[in-house]
Design an enzyme around this catalytic site. Sequence first.
Site, PDB file in Angstrom:
ATOM      1  N   HIS A  60       0.817  -1.222   0.000  1.00 11.64           N
ATOM      2  CA  HIS A  60       0.000   0.000   0.000  1.00 11.64           C
ATOM      3  C   HIS A  60       0.852   1.275   0.000  1.00 11.64           C
ATOM      4  CE1 HIS A  60      -3.334  -2.742   1.561  1.00 11.64           C
ATOM      5  NE2 HIS A  60      -3.715  -2.318   0.377  1.00 11.64           N
ATOM      6  N   ASP A 159      -6.063  -0.269  -7.624  1.00 11.81           N
ATOM      7  CA  ASP A 159      -5.634  -1.351  -6.732  1.00 11.81           C
ATOM      8  C   ASP A 159      -6.461  -2.577  -7.099  1.00 11.81           C
ATOM      9  OD1 ASP A 159      -4.844  -3.018  -4.729  1.00 11.81           O
ATOM     10  OD2 ASP A 159      -5.768  -1.872  -3.098  1.00 11.81           O
TER      11      ASP A 159
HETATM   12  N1  AG3 Z   1      -4.354  -6.012  -4.902  1.00 13.90           N
HETATM   13  C1  AG3 Z   1      -3.917  -7.167  -5.601  1.00 13.90           C
HETATM   14  C2  AG3 Z   1      -2.523  -7.195  -6.058  1.00 13.90           C
HETATM   15  C3  AG3 Z   1      -2.265  -8.373  -6.926  1.00 13.90           C
HETATM   16  C4  AG3 Z   1      -1.808  -9.587  -6.211  1.00 13.90           C
HETATM   17  N2  AG3 Z   1      -1.548 -10.617  -7.151  1.00 13.90           N
HETATM   18  C5  AG3 Z   1      -1.147 -11.861  -6.850  1.00 13.90           C
HETATM   19  N3  AG3 Z   1      -0.922 -12.212  -5.633  1.00 13.90           N
HETATM   20  N4  AG3 Z   1      -0.989 -12.725  -7.804  1.00 13.90           N
HETATM   21  C6  AG3 Z   1      -4.121  -6.081  -3.524  1.00 13.90           C
HETATM   22  C7  AG3 Z   1      -5.233  -5.608  -2.732  1.00 13.90           C
HETATM   23  C8  AG3 Z   1      -4.716  -4.927  -1.525  1.00 13.90           C
HETATM   24  N5  AG3 Z   1      -5.402  -3.721  -1.282  1.00 13.90           N
END
Ligand code: AG3
Length: 282
Positions: A60, A159
């Site tokens: 983050h 995100d």
């Molecule tokens: N957003 C996802 C990021 C991607 C993760 N990908 C993976 N592990 N293959 C994260 C959400 C947090 N706010």
Amino acid sequence: MHFIEWYPLGYGVAFKVTGRLYETQTKYQRLEIYQTEGFGKLLVLDGTVQLVELGENSYHEPLVHPVMLSHPNPRRVLVIGGGDGGTLREVLKHESVEKATMVEIDDGVVEASLLYLDVAKDLLERLIKKEEPRAELIIGDGVEYMRNSKEKFDVIIVDSTDPVGPAKLLFSEDFYRDAYNALGERGLYVTQAGSVYLFTNELLDAYRNMKKVFDRVYYFSFPVIGYASPWSFLVGVKGDIDFTRVDLERAKGLDLTYYDPERHETLFQMPRYVRELIEKEE
Ligand code: AG3
């Protein structure tokens, strides 16, 4: 017991877990929450790690603060995705922010994060009760929202889940064009863009699409706890903003653990072959 996320080429990221606390099929994805041995709770969507409580800031912080500190005065911010609330929580640390809007497609993620995760519980509760004076939560499709938005933003933060599968539209030229139009006279767009090593092609596709739309595009990477690191991020610039510089004065009050504004230039460090691939796209 353990949880493993398998990436392409048989590369895995694993956590030892003591149990699964919650599992549901939302309207959009399979959602699971595990208790890990050493990293707090783990949020998984469709088999992919979204965050661990003790480490979520390593994602983050680099997603949010470099663009927020590079923009001279970010007042209006749009977050697409981020239903756990961690991204919005970091955005609201910036006193310049007058209004932040978060558009999350899956209320199941918000609900589970509110019930189970120590990430941004209080914030999510205030958003749901409409008691957060500087932010609002919209449950809806980010692609549609961007297409129809009449508002102008200083910073747009995506995100999302990976640039494969359901979130793929968020990495398309059309979406970037809508985002460019939703920025004011000058603004910054940032998106997570997958594993540097394992999603290099997806990263290059997204970079190419962004180049068609934004005035300038930057690539940076960061080691994120729980992902196949280094993890990549792409920044699109509209107008007169230099993303290689950040405001160190404003950085002082932020209480950062991972992203180091005084070493902002290290964000741009990357494996040589990736730099060469990106430079071929210029
Ligand atoms: N957003 C996802 C990021 C991607 C993760 N990908 C993976 N592990 N293959 C994260 C959400 C947090 N706010």
